[in-house]
Design a protein around this motif. Structure first.
Motif, PDB file in Angstrom:
ATOM      1  N   LEU A 133       2.294   8.005  -4.608  1.00  0.00           N
ATOM      2  CA  LEU A 133       2.239   6.928  -5.595  1.00  0.00           C
ATOM      3  C   LEU A 133       3.137   7.195  -6.797  1.00  0.00           C
ATOM      4  O   LEU A 133       3.939   6.337  -7.188  1.00  0.00           O
ATOM      5  N   GLU A 134       3.032   8.350  -7.414  1.00  0.00           N
ATOM      6  CA  GLU A 134       3.840   8.640  -8.607  1.00  0.00           C
ATOM      7  C   GLU A 134       5.330   8.683  -8.256  1.00  0.00           C
ATOM      8  O   GLU A 134       6.172   8.275  -9.056  1.00  0.00           O
ATOM      9  N   GLU A 135       5.649   9.156  -7.075  1.00  0.00           N
ATOM     10  CA  GLU A 135       7.041   9.154  -6.613  1.00  0.00           C
ATOM     11  C   GLU A 135       7.563   7.720  -6.482  1.00  0.00           C
ATOM     12  O   GLU A 135       8.703   7.416  -6.868  1.00  0.00           O
ATOM     13  N   ALA A 136       6.739   6.822  -5.948  1.00  0.00           N
ATOM     14  CA  ALA A 136       7.131   5.420  -5.808  1.00  0.00           C
ATOM     15  C   ALA A 136       7.357   4.778  -7.176  1.00  0.00           C
ATOM     16  O   ALA A 136       8.327   4.037  -7.380  1.00  0.00           O
ATOM     17  N   VAL A 137       6.477   5.069  -8.129  1.00  0.00           N
ATOM     18  CA  VAL A 137       6.608   4.535  -9.492  1.00  0.00           C
ATOM     19  C   VAL A 137       7.884   5.063 -10.134  1.00  0.00           C
ATOM     20  O   VAL A 137       8.664   4.302 -10.734  1.00  0.00           O
ATOM     21  N   GLU A 171       0.836  -1.198   0.000  1.00  0.00           N
ATOM     22  CA  GLU A 171       0.000   0.000   0.000  1.00  0.00           C
ATOM     23  C   GLU A 171       0.871   1.248   0.000  1.00  0.00           C
ATOM     24  O   GLU A 171       1.847   1.345   0.750  1.00  0.00           O
ATOM     25  N   VAL A 172       0.525   2.197  -0.870  1.00  0.00           N
ATOM     26  CA  VAL A 172       1.231   3.479  -0.979  1.00  0.00           C
ATOM     27  C   VAL A 172       0.166   4.572  -0.958  1.00  0.00           C
ATOM     28  O   VAL A 172      -0.852   4.469  -1.654  1.00  0.00           O
ATOM     29  N   THR A 173       0.386   5.619  -0.174  1.00  0.00           N
ATOM     30  CA  THR A 173      -0.582   6.717  -0.152  1.00  0.00           C
ATOM     31  C   THR A 173      -0.598   7.396  -1.521  1.00  0.00           C
ATOM     32  O   THR A 173       0.409   7.432  -2.224  1.00  0.00           O
ATOM     33  N   TRP A 231       2.190  -1.602  -6.477  1.00  0.00           N
ATOM     34  CA  TRP A 231       1.987  -0.421  -5.650  1.00  0.00           C
ATOM     35  C   TRP A 231       0.480  -0.195  -5.685  1.00  0.00           C
ATOM     36  O   TRP A 231      -0.070   0.122  -6.731  1.00  0.00           O
ATOM     37  N   TRP A 232      -0.200  -0.376  -4.595  1.00  0.00           N
ATOM     38  CA  TRP A 232      -1.661  -0.270  -4.499  1.00  0.00           C
ATOM     39  C   TRP A 232      -1.997   0.968  -3.688  1.00  0.00           C
ATOM     40  O   TRP A 232      -1.508   1.149  -2.580  1.00  0.00           O
ATOM     41  N   SER A 233      -2.862   1.834  -4.262  1.00  0.00           N
ATOM     42  CA  SER A 233      -3.172   3.096  -3.604  1.00  0.00           C
ATOM     43  C   SER A 233      -4.682   3.350  -3.613  1.00  0.00           C
ATOM     44  O   SER A 233      -5.266   3.666  -4.639  1.00  0.00           O
ATOM     45  N   SER A 289     -12.022   1.160  -5.538  1.00  0.00           N
ATOM     46  CA  SER A 289     -11.622   2.570  -5.543  1.00  0.00           C
ATOM     47  C   SER A 289     -10.126   2.722  -5.273  1.00  0.00           C
ATOM     48  O   SER A 289      -9.705   3.358  -4.308  1.00  0.00           O
ATOM     49  N   ALA A 290      -9.340   2.110  -6.155  1.00  0.00           N
ATOM     50  CA  ALA A 290      -7.890   2.135  -5.969  1.00  0.00           C
ATOM     51  C   ALA A 290      -7.173   2.173  -7.308  1.00  0.00           C
ATOM     52  O   ALA A 290      -7.667   1.662  -8.321  1.00  0.00           O
ATOM     53  N   LYS A 291      -6.003   2.772  -7.296  1.00  0.00           N
ATOM     54  CA  LYS A 291      -5.133   2.877  -8.457  1.00  0.00           C
ATOM     55  C   LYS A 291      -3.887   2.044  -8.179  1.00  0.00           C
ATOM     56  O   LYS A 291      -3.338   2.080  -7.076  1.00  0.00           O
TER      57      LYS A 291
END
Length: 134
Positions: free
Chosen positions: A88-92, A82-84, A128-130, A112-114
């Motif tokens: 998320l884009e920073e993690a990617v 899980e990533v807030t 990476w699940w957000s 309801s997740a990206k």
């Protein structure tokens, strides 16, 4: 219900040192202790408060009792971290900057997740699940 949640995930890998570097440097997990040739242990989130991820070269306890044939007893896995949403884009970007191909994004209406997906050196599919912010 007896379970209080997941305590650990153990992945069978070919090279613990290589896999440990990936999980430390690409995924960003915190090592619990220095890796050996046979084992590496990480916290999956905040230390002391998160399930553990272990990397293992070799057999596990009671593996000989598996109903599946040797060599196919565990297979490759998929699991999500899980990533807030604000990170998320920073993690990617972090994963991509280390030369790892990232797939997605995929949006799941039903939860309801990206999500974004990538593979570790042993072919396990990570995510990476957000969830959408409340």
């Amino acid at each position: 219900m007896f379970s209080q949640g997941i305590a650990e995930i153990v992945l069978i890998v070919d090279d613990v040192t290589k896999a440990a570097a990936f999980y430390r440097d690409v995924v960003g997990l915190t090592p619990m202790s220095p890796a050996s040739e046979d084992w590496a242990w990480f916290w999956s989130g905040p230390p002391e408060a998160s399930p553990r991820v272990a990397l293992r070269r070799g057999k596990l306890l009671f593996e000989e009792h598996s109903p599946l044939p040797e060599g196919g007893r565990f297979g490759r896995l998929h699991y999500a971290f899980e990533v807030t949403r604000d990170r998320l884009e920073e993690a990617v970007a972090h994963v991509r900057e280390r030369g790892v191909t990232v797939y997605g994004p995929t949006y799941f209406e039903w939860m309801s997740a990206k999500s974004y997906y990538f593979y570790d050196p042993d072919g396990n599919l990570l995510e990476w699940w957000s969830p959408d912010p409340a």
